[in-house]
Scaffold this active site. Structure first.
Site, short mmCIF file in Angstrom:
data_model
loop_
_atom_site.label_atom_id
_atom_site.label_comp_id
_atom_site.label_asym_id
_atom_site.label_seq_id
_atom_site.Cartn_x
_atom_site.Cartn_y
_atom_site.Cartn_z
N GLY A 72 0.82 -1.21 0.00
CA GLY A 72 0.00 0.00 0.00
C GLY A 72 0.85 1.26 0.00
O GLY A 72 0.47 2.29 0.53
N SER B 72 3.17 -3.01 -5.15
CA SER B 72 3.25 -4.33 -4.52
C SER B 72 2.27 -5.30 -5.19
O SER B 72 2.56 -6.49 -5.31
CB SER B 72 3.01 -4.24 -3.01
OG SER B 72 1.84 -3.52 -2.74
N ASP C 140 2.84 -0.35 -14.51
CA ASP C 140 3.50 -1.09 -13.43
C ASP C 140 3.93 -2.48 -13.91
O ASP C 140 5.08 -2.88 -13.73
CB ASP C 140 2.55 -1.24 -12.24
CG ASP C 140 2.02 0.10 -11.75
OD1 ASP C 140 2.60 1.13 -12.15
OD2 ASP C 140 1.04 0.12 -11.00
C1 GLA Z 1 -1.23 3.14 -10.57
C2 GLA Z 1 -1.68 2.30 -11.76
C3 GLA Z 1 -0.86 2.64 -13.01
C4 GLA Z 1 -0.80 4.15 -13.25
C5 GLA Z 1 -0.45 4.89 -11.97
C6 GLA Z 1 -0.55 6.39 -12.15
O1 GLA Z 1 0.07 2.77 -10.19
O2 GLA Z 1 -1.56 0.93 -11.49
O3 GLA Z 1 -1.36 1.97 -14.13
O4 GLA Z 1 -2.00 4.61 -13.79
O5 GLA Z 1 -1.28 4.52 -10.88
O6 GLA Z 1 0.41 6.82 -13.04
#
Ligand code: GLA
Length: 323
Positions: free
Chosen positions: A107, A112, A157
């Site tokens: 979080g 994660s 991510d």
């Molecule tokens: C989270 C989401 C990503 C992206 C970011 C903001 O990490 O998982 O896909 O949108 O927020 O940039």
């Protein structure tokens, strides 16, 4: 006897380019030293049984047969989501028994959940004896995240985690999914600092995604929009949201250029401008995160800092000149 295996996936920090991925924009994340590890072995039964160093209850999942969004404890949803996606791709996943641990603060905005998805996909593919391209792994993990958490996240991510290299940033074009590794110049240090817990499963992240969909109905793809298009948006809030995305895409490309030219003060300015844009136009920051960025900047050698990731808390990332 089945050979024990140890598989790992890193977390990520985003240097610049937030809330641009789900409209096919640009992002510049990098993988971290911190990550999630699974140790265990293939078993003859079909079930997946996992214990966790951070959770009191184990999970027991039948690949392909579970409804991920209903699983308790909740971390099992990500595991089930990934296993289902693999089955849907025709990968026959054998049973597995193992233990999971992480050095990522949960979080914290350091992905994660994406690290958990990717490590599970890697384990499942290893025991199934199947190879998939990193982009295919990222896409299936993104779909698993949508199902498991209900958060309509972009691809940043999962793609950064599957293709990233240590101590190197990854410039990702979230439309074509083309990526390029970007060296961090030796003179610089990237600092990630945890500030406060947050969760994206509330409605705010989806609200921003919805705002972007409304904007695109008015001015077309944000990826190709320019600041001049803002005058065609009557709604004041949507206009600010669009200004963030359009300007943030430009900042990512300019930041990469600034690093290449060793124009470090410009790179720092762009990070600060990104934070301001997230705070004022996109409204994903808060007073605690704003104060953390200012405090960070008062330390010697700091070039720039900003909130990183989805927002509403989490971590800040800073760029510092090495002394
Ligand atoms: C989270 C989401 C990503 C992206 C970011 C903001 O990490 O998982 O896909 O949108 O927020 O940039």
């Amino acid at each position: 006897m089945n050979t024990p295996l140890t598989v790992r996936a890193s977390g990520r920090v985003n240097l610049i380019g937030d809330h641009t991925d789900y409209t096919g924009g640009w992002v510049l994340p990098m993988i971290l030293d911190l990550g999630t590890t699974v140790e265990g072995q293939r078993v003859s039964e079909s079930m997946w049984t996992l214990t966790s160093a951070d959770e009191p209850d184990a999970i027991s999942i039948e690949p392909g047969l579970s409804h991920p969004e209903t699983i308790e404890p909740r971390w099992g949803r990500y595991v089930a989501g990934v296993l289902n996606e693999l089955q849907a791709l025709g990968v026959s996943v054998p049973g597995f028994s193992g233990h999971i641990s992480t050095t990522l603060p949960i979080g914290s905005g350091l992905s994660s959940s994406a690290a958990l998805e990717v490590v599970i996909a890697r384990v499942a593919l290893a025991i199934a004896g199947v190879e998939l391209e990193p982009i295919a792994i990222a896409l299936l993990c993104q779909r698993a995240e949508h199902v498991a958490s209900g958060v309509p996240c972009g691809i940043m991510d999962q793609l950064c985690i599957t293709v990233g290299l240590p101590t190197t940033a990854t410039l990702i074009d979230c439309q074509s999914l083309a990526f390029q590794h970007v060296e961090i110049p030796d003179e610089l240090e990237v600092i990630t600092r945890f500030i406060s817990h947050r969760t994206l499963s509330g409605s705010e992240y989806s609200d921003r995604v919805n705002d972007c969909q409304r904007i695109e109905k008015i001015i077309g793809p944000l990826r190709h929009a320019t600041i001049a298009d803002l005058e065609n948006i009557d709604d004041e809030r949507l206009q600010r949201r669009a200004r963030h995305v359009i300007s943030e895409n430009q900042r990512v490309l300019e930041f990469v250029e600034a690093l290449g030219h060793k124009n470090f003060s410009r790179a720092g300015e762009l990070m600060l401008a990104s934070h301001l844009s997230l705070a004022k136009d996109y409204e994903t920051s808060n007073l605690v995160m704003d104060a953390a960025v200012s405090d960070f900047m008062s330390e010697p050698g700091m070039l720039g800092a900003r909130m990183t990731g989805g927002g509403f808390g989490g971590c800040i990332v800073g760029l510092k000149r090495k002394t």
